[in-house]
Design a protein around this motif. Structure first.
Motif, short mmCIF file in Angstrom:
data_model
loop_
_atom_site.label_atom_id
_atom_site.label_comp_id
_atom_site.label_asym_id
_atom_site.label_seq_id
_atom_site.Cartn_x
_atom_site.Cartn_y
_atom_site.Cartn_z
N ASP A 113 -41.24 -64.16 -51.69
CA ASP A 113 -42.33 -63.77 -50.78
C ASP A 113 -43.51 -64.71 -50.94
N ARG B 280 -66.47 -56.43 -79.76
CA ARG B 280 -67.37 -56.61 -78.62
C ARG B 280 -68.27 -57.81 -78.88
N VAL C 88 -53.27 -60.10 -78.34
CA VAL C 88 -54.01 -59.64 -77.16
C VAL C 88 -54.26 -58.13 -77.26
N LYS C 89 -53.21 -57.39 -77.65
CA LYS C 89 -53.35 -55.94 -77.78
C LYS C 89 -54.40 -55.58 -78.84
N LYS D 58 -57.93 -56.27 -77.58
CA LYS D 58 -58.39 -55.27 -76.61
C LYS D 58 -58.65 -53.93 -77.28
N ARG D 59 -57.80 -53.63 -78.29
CA ARG D 59 -58.02 -52.37 -79.01
C ARG D 59 -59.39 -52.37 -79.65
N ARG D 60 -59.85 -53.52 -80.08
CA ARG D 60 -61.19 -53.62 -80.65
C ARG D 60 -62.22 -53.92 -79.56
N ARG D 61 -61.79 -53.75 -78.31
CA ARG D 61 -62.66 -53.84 -77.13
C ARG D 61 -63.29 -55.20 -76.93
N MET D 62 -62.54 -56.23 -77.27
CA MET D 62 -62.98 -57.57 -76.92
C MET D 62 -62.79 -57.73 -75.41
N SER D 63 -63.75 -58.37 -74.75
CA SER D 63 -63.63 -58.55 -73.31
C SER D 63 -62.44 -59.46 -72.99
N PRO D 64 -61.54 -59.02 -72.09
CA PRO D 64 -60.36 -59.85 -71.77
C PRO D 64 -60.73 -61.25 -71.30
N ARG D 65 -61.90 -61.41 -70.72
CA ARG D 65 -62.31 -62.77 -70.29
C ARG D 65 -62.46 -63.69 -71.48
N HIS D 66 -62.68 -63.12 -72.64
CA HIS D 66 -62.92 -63.96 -73.81
C HIS D 66 -61.71 -64.03 -74.74
N ARG E 29 -55.37 -67.75 -74.92
CA ARG E 29 -54.09 -67.93 -75.60
C ARG E 29 -53.41 -69.19 -75.11
#
Ligand code: HEM
Ligand code: FES
Lengths: 407, 336
Positions: free
Chosen positions: B65, B295, B312-313, B316-324, B327
């Motif tokens: 597609d 953070r 990555v998990k 994020k669990r420690r609430r790091m911003s995904p933008r930062h 990898r």
């Protein structure tokens, strides 16, 4: 088609309003299969339920806009969704300048991002929240409220107003005589309007003599000869359109998108990791659970044949965009949320010359709100101890969304 | 013969056998890219006019597609006509030019179990961002292998690569751990990839966590040193995950760096062969134990895919911003 070939639609006689509000999909799935244009007795109206028929009616030169009876009872005349010709052109020219993409781009980030941050700060360290009431609705109403010039009206008051106007607007049940089946259902909408008038009238008094940059001030003054303003009675019905749909739907859209993503944890993860996917996630959220599910209508201006049904001039047809967006002729497994389905156009914003005027603004409000949410709480999970209930036939979305996260 | 490829207002020449990405990067026109293997989708772009051959683009990354709506992977697509494309936000800005590099082996050093440091001398200095990688041509095979640079930007004349032996591996067992000798010529192209720090002016000196698995440490060595040179007192936690103590290397180098930078903590973590001198388990779990909130942090991950996913998990669990969360998306040849 002659009457003898018509499918037997007597099953529709028993469909009730509260059934439709709980789950319109079962009824409309059958309508799409058996009669994409059908007379639905409880609504006292013809209903278009497929993509093709909704699009055809919404864009046909043989139809024009009409407000539904309960909508007209709630908003009065001239509401932008129910008028045509010069009045419609004037009302569109009144609301459109603030909603033009180039204009919206100028301030949307500065308007919405701080609002989203402010609400997040109130709960981001709690580890749990009910996102509909604590985030989706507040960000939605505060963003538009500030744009309109209603800074001094609290977010909870704006939420209360759209909820009351919603229940009044969708108090659609008709009896066999073509009268409202539940006239008392309009009382809370009337009370909300009285309160709105009491608060907005003094603002209008001020804007008439002291114009400012708020949208309603522009509505009063723009395009008018010097020293004149649009009559408030002329703009109130459209103010009500805003205080219901435009206030409520970005919140519905965000919440439905989140519920959809929670149903596909791997897709939620993708979107959290790559915020560039948020607009696509929202678009699928609006297709999956269309916020304006079935609230607007058109009326034939001459005798027409639609989907094999002959309609005389002056026949209203309700547009069930939420059903059209589940049309199996268009979408595979439409009741499944799927970020990766082919991004076909959907009808969540309507079609034709009465299509939504706020698409660009609404999409950005929802995008920024979800960006900030995932940025602050990338480890968001649905609280599976609580269920998620959707409600609504005219307007639809989750009534609550409990989430948890590790802090 | 070549076709004209237009991206973000820049027009570059692209041979029919060349990928759009290669042509743009060689001309100094930036296109987002990470894996250069067609697997990550970072280089996806819209073909506005013209026509491309999708080459080996996998259907997982570029669906039918998407092809039908004119999307293409710049790292796989070759032009069939003059072509105009539109990439994501940052595509079209200028970048370090991708070049063919002729290098000479300066040193080959065994630094840990099955692990070598290879130093490649360059005839001309290479401009790159610390953390980027080069592709080496494996002699006589036509195969190419990707290796991250451990260098900082001013170390631009000798490239430092960390290589781990893959039993039976074409590039490692048979070449880099086989006949490779000082003085050998090695053909390479670079720099590639988007695994690098933001420009100095956008770097606020915030805390950083870097997790490298095995020789995935290499780019982190360049990134961490650059970050500390910019902000000498910033908090930097560098985790090196390996199987056993025999796999650790450069311990002196990190001790020295930590002595000069009190904000730096180097944490070796052994997964398979416990040793009382070191932490045990996975480096991503060690991070979760050590850091209560991510953070305001940035996170950097290079290593085997399972480690990167776990990282990555954990971030994020420690609430790091995904933008930062950054990898390296190519799968190292020696990942296991
Ligand atoms: C996700 C949020 C929203 C959705 C899904 C939505 C959807 C719709 C739909 C389906 C219609 C009826 C179209 C038709 O009859 O064909 C409509 C009309 C309209 N919407 Fe929206 N809307 C949203 C938000 C907004 C916002 C935020 C604004 C204003 C700021 C807005 C302004 C309008 C106006 C003025 C109309 C009437 C247009 C006319 O009749 O000419 N909408 N919207
Ligand atoms: S898919 Fe092209 S760079 Fe990864």
């Amino acid at each position: 088609m002659t009457t003898t070939e018509r499918p037997d639609l007597s099953w529709l006689d028993t469909v009730t309003m509260s059934e439709l509000e709980r789950d319109p999909y079962t009824t409309y799935e059958r309508l799409r299969a058996e009669a994409p244009l059908a007379y639905v007795p409880v609504l006292g109206s013809y209903v278009a339920s497929t993509t093709e028929v909704c699009r055809e009616v919404a864009t046909s030169p043989d139809f024009e806009a009409v407000i539904t009876p309960a909508g007209g009872r709630t908003f009065g005349h001239p509401a932008i969704i129910g008028v045509n010709g010069d009045i419609h052109a004037d009302l569109r020219s009144m609301v459109e300048p603030a909603l033009q993409p180039a204009e919206v781009d100028r301030w949307i980030d500065d308007l919405v991002r701080p609002i989203a941050r402010r609400y997040l700060e109130q709960f981001e360290d709690d580890g749990h929240a009910e996102l509909v009431a604590q985030y989706c609705e507040p960000v939605s109403v505060r963003s538009l409220g500030d744009l309109l010039g209603l800074q001094d009206v609290g977010s909870d008051k704006l939420r209360e107003w759209f909820a009351k106007l919603n229940r009044s607007f969708t108090n659609a049940a008709m009896d066999e005589n073509g009268e409202f089946a539940n006239p008392e259902g309009f009382a809370e909408g009337d009370a909300a309007k009285a309160e709105i008038r009491a608060i907005v009238d003094p603002l209008i008094d001020r804007w008439i003599v002291e114009p400012d940059d708020s949208a309603i001030s522009h509505w009063l003054h723009d395009g008018m000869p010097p020293g004149q303003t649009r009559d408030r009675e002329y703009i109130y019905p459209t103010i009500y359109v805003y205080l219901l749909g435009a206030m409520q739907e970005p919140g519905h859209g965000m919440a439905s998108t989140l519920v959809g993503l929670f149903s596909r944890p791997e897709q939620l993860e993708e979107v959290v990791d790559d915020p560039a996917l948020i607009p696509r996630a929202i678009s699928e959220g609006l297709r999956w659970t269309s916020p304006i599910w079935s609230a607007t209508a058109r009326i034939s201006t001459k005798p027409v044949t639609i989907a094999g049904v002959d309609l005389p001039a002056g026949t209203p047809v309700m547009l069930s965009y939420g059903s059209a967006n589940h049309d199996t002729g268009q979408y595979e497994a439409p009741s499944t949320y799927d970020l990766h389905r082919p991004p076909l156009p959907h009808l969540a914003f309507g079609a034709g010359n009465h299509a939504c005027a706020g698409i660009y603004f609404a999409n950005h409000v929802m995008r920024i709100a979800l960006e900030e949410l995932f940025e602050a709480i990338p480890n968001l999970e649905r609280d599976t101890r609580e269920g998620v209930d959707f409600w609504g036939w005219g307007f639809r979305g989750p009534t609550s969304l409990h989430v948890t996260w590790e802090v | 013969m070549s076709f004209a490829v237009t991206a973000g207002g820049h027009r570059v020449e692209c041979a029919p056998s060349q990928t759009l990405l290669d042509a743009c990067l060689r001309a100094g026109v930036w296109m987002p890219n990470s894996c250069n293997q067609g697997t990550c989708g970072t280089c996806k772009l819209q073909v506005l006019s013209g026509e491309v051959d999708h080459g080996a683009s996998p259907r997982d990354t570029l669906t039918d597609d998407e092809r039908a709506t004119g999307l293409a992977l710049a790292c796989q697509a070759r032009p069939l006509a003059d072509t105009e494309v539109r990439g994501h936000g940052t595509a079209g800005r200028t970048t370090h030019r991708l070049r063919d590099l002729t290098t000479t082996v300066r040193a080959v050093e065994d630094i840990a179990r099955d692990t070598r440091r290879v130093l490649l001398g360059l005839a001309e200095p290479l401009a790159f961002e610390p953390g980027q990688y080069v592709e080496l041509s494996v002699p006589g095979s036509g195969a190419r292998r990707q290796y991250s640079l451990a260098n900082t930007a001013d170390e631009d004349k000798v490239l430092e690569l960390h290589v781990r032996r893959v039993p039976g591996g074409l590039a490692t067992d048979c070449w880099l751990f086989g006949g490779l000798d000082v003085g050998d010529r090695v053909e390479a192209t670079g720099p590639l990839g988007d695994f690098h720090l933001p420009p100095a002016e956008d770097d606020d000196g915030g805390p950083m966590v870097l997790i490298g698995g095995g020789t995935g440490l290499a780019p982190l060595v360049g990134i961490a040193r650059t970050a500390l040179a910019r902000h000498p007192t910033r908090e930097v936690r560098l985790y090196h995950g390996v199987r056993g103590a025999a796999d650790l290397y450069d311990l002196d180098r990190f001790a020295e760096l930590a002595a000069a930078h009190p904000g730096l903590t180097f944490v070796p973590v052994l997964s398979d062969e416990p040793d009382p001198a070191y932490r045990g388990g996975f480096p991503t779990d060690a991070f979760l134990e050590d850091v209560a909130s991510g953070r305001g942090w940035s996170g950097w991950l290079c290593g085997p895919p399972a480690m990167v996913e776990a990282g990555v998990k954990a971030f994020k669990r420690r609430r790091m911003s995904p933008r930062h969360i950054h990898r390296e998306k190519f799968t190292p040849a020696d990942a296991s």
